[in-house]
Design an enzyme around this catalytic site. Structure first.
Site, PDB file in Angstrom:
ATOM      1  CD  GLU A 280      -3.171  -0.779   0.371  1.00 37.70           C
ATOM      2  OE1 GLU A 280      -3.168   0.250  -0.205  1.00 37.70           O
ATOM      3  OE2 GLU A 280      -3.750  -1.987  -0.194  1.00 37.70           O
TER       4      GLU A 280
ATOM      5  CB  CYS B 114      -1.458   7.511   1.530  1.00 34.59           C
ATOM      6  SG  CYS B 114      -2.918   6.777   2.078  1.00 34.59           S
TER       7      CYS B 114
END
Ligand code: NAD
Length: 478
Positions: free
Chosen positions: A220, A254
């Protein structure tokens, strides 16, 4: 206590815990959904009983406001547990598949089997949520886990260690605290799955290490997530959503919008709307945004200096600060900063910003946005603001990104029916809900043949004319 720092990586302790977890994993593979949901129930109970501790730990790490801890650290973890517990029984059942004509007489099904011992390496920016979220998926899948939280958020990492030691035995779930050296030591073990959340640069190191043991990985990662605003979009609505998504966690998200592409004619009004929104969100009494209890700080000096140097580089190359720009190093405060007159050669357009600086670029034709996005690494998320169905479809079909959101941003992280993750440079594999469960599972395809059937034996040697005929029939018709 498995508290190891950079200097003292105790590999024998890693070996010991890994061996213990290996044998637990064999037992846990057989566990039914009731046992697994019971583990999740205990985890959830601990979280609900320690909400104040979680808020205090994350606030001590980077002054994250209480409401932001609730919405982005505690709620995602408890909601993931709730959703997983409600669906686990059906996920564990697997599924039957239809039988192709060439396989007549057999039956096929897919069973998700637990991969075994997993390693979860998490980042600092959502230090609780991103350690516990993957743990929920690991437990649901019947895996044991070793968690390596970020060394940059020591208060939260300590709390994650406390949680794990109070809810699990180290032979089930364990926490090792430390930095890159510790990560490397852990990565030398043959984990059955590695779930890494962090930067693309470190992601490559993780994948290389995983390759030595052929451990499967979920990566991720991050990247530059664009927000494209269609000409004539509702700018008040857009500005409000962009400000909320960008400056949450002080831009250290993110999936935060990394840069904006707005039609040149809409730029002045977008800026006005964004300035009004920033004032309303963080400075309604005009005391200064640095006085707002709702605005977090940069995690450490290294990141603070990196962001200031991005800003200096942009200014030097001609960018204009149209809002914000002030900063104080003593408490690592950087004001929400909007930049215009931005060009591609500026560092803000070359690396993931990961802070409260927002470059705003203009375009004349939508195709320019598509070209720009496609010329960079595939983003983790792409945001499109505008109600034109054709434009929405055009953007979706002509660009590639891990996720996409229409008329909002960041929100998809909380949707547990959607796969969450990146593509290539922004990530490999998906997380959340069923997708997280599958990441820690081996989807085992099972074919069951009846005893005494002749269909497969028709193709046995010696290969004569009959075999030839059957094969040409198979190739032609099936
Ligand atoms: P990072 O890659 O620096 O660190 C992540 C983890 O890797 C930490 O636990 C760290 O100790 C470890 N690590 C660092 N260097 C290592 C090395 N050489 N070998 C092995 N392990 C190492 O990331 P970060 O600064 O903590 O987090 C920011 C990054 O994470 C951003 O790029 C952001 O976009 C990304 N991120 C992605 C998601 C997502 O869900 N896709 C979520 C949050 C953050």
């Amino acid at each position: 206590m498995l508290n190891l720092d950079r200097q003292e990586v105790d590999t024998s302790e890693i070996d010991r815990i890994f061996a213990l977890q290996k044998s637990t994993a064999l037992r846990w593979r057989k566990s039914d959904y009731q046992e697994r949901t019971e583990r999740l129930r205990k985890l959830k109970k601990w979280i609900l009983n320690h909400k104040a501790d979680i808020r205090a730990a994350v606030s001590a790490d980077f002054k994250k406001p209480e409401a932001e801890v609730d919405i982005s650290e505690i709620y995602p973890a408890t909601s993931e547990i709730k959703h997983t517990s409600a669906n686990l029984k059906s996920w564990m059942k697997g599924k039957s598949v239809s039988t192709p004509l060439s396989m007549l007489g057999t039956s096929g099904r897919v069973i998700p089997e637990s991969k075994g011992v997993s390693l979860i390496i998490s980042p600092w920016n959502y230090p609780f949520n991103l350690a516990i979220g993957p743990l929920v998926s690991a437990i649901a899948a019947g895996c044991t886990a070793i968690i390596k939280p970020s060394e940059m958020t020591p208060h939260t990492s300590e709390l994650v260690q406390q949680l794990v030691s109070e809810v699990f035995d180290p032979s089930e779930v364990a926490v090792f605290q430390g930095g890159a050296d510790l990560s490397q030591a852990l990565l030398s073990k043959p984990f059955d799955h590695i779930f890494f959340t962090g930067s693309p640069q470190v992601g490559k190191i993780i994948m290389e290490a995983a390759a030595k043991n052929l451990s499967s990985v979920t990566l991720e990662l991050g990247g530059k997530s664009p927000a494209i605003i269609q000409k004539g979009a509702n700018l008040k609505d857009t500005a409000s959503k962009l400000v909320a998504g960008k400056f949450l966690n002080c831009g250290q998200t993110c999936v935060a919008p990394d840069y904006i592409l707005v039609h040149q004619e809409d730029l002045p009004r977008l800026l006005d709307e964004m300035k009004v929104t920033l004032q309303k969100f963080y400075d309604s009494n005009y005391a200064g945004i640095d006085q707002s209890p709702d605005y977090a700080r940069i995690v450490n000096d290294k990141h603070f200096e990196r962001l200031i140097s991005l800003l200096d580089d942009a200014k030097r190359k001609g960018a204009e600060i149209v809002f914000g720009g002030s900063h104080h190093p003593q408490d690592r405060y950087i004001e929400p900063t909007l930049l215009t007159n931005v060009s591609r050669d500026m560092e803000v357009m070359q690396e993931e910003i990961f802070g409260p600086i927002l470059p705003i670029l203009t375009y004349q034709f939508l195709d320019e946005c598509i070209e720009l996005v496609n010329s960079m690494a595939k983003p983790l998320a792409l945001y499109f603001f505008g109600e034109g169905k054709m434009e929405q479809e055009k953007i979706l079909s002509e660009t590639s990104s891990g996720n996409a959101v229409i008329n909002d941003c960041v929100l998809h992280f909380l949707h547990n029916e959607l796969p969450f993750g990146g593509v290539n440079n922004s990530g490999i594999g998906k997380a959340h809900g069923h997708y997280g469960f599958l990441a820690f599972s081996n989807e085992k395809g099972i074919l069951t043949q009846r005893v005494g059937t002749t269909s497969s034996t028709l193709l046995n040697p010696p290969y004569g004319l009959r075999t030839k005929k059957i094969l040409s029939y198979l190739i032609k018709w099936f």
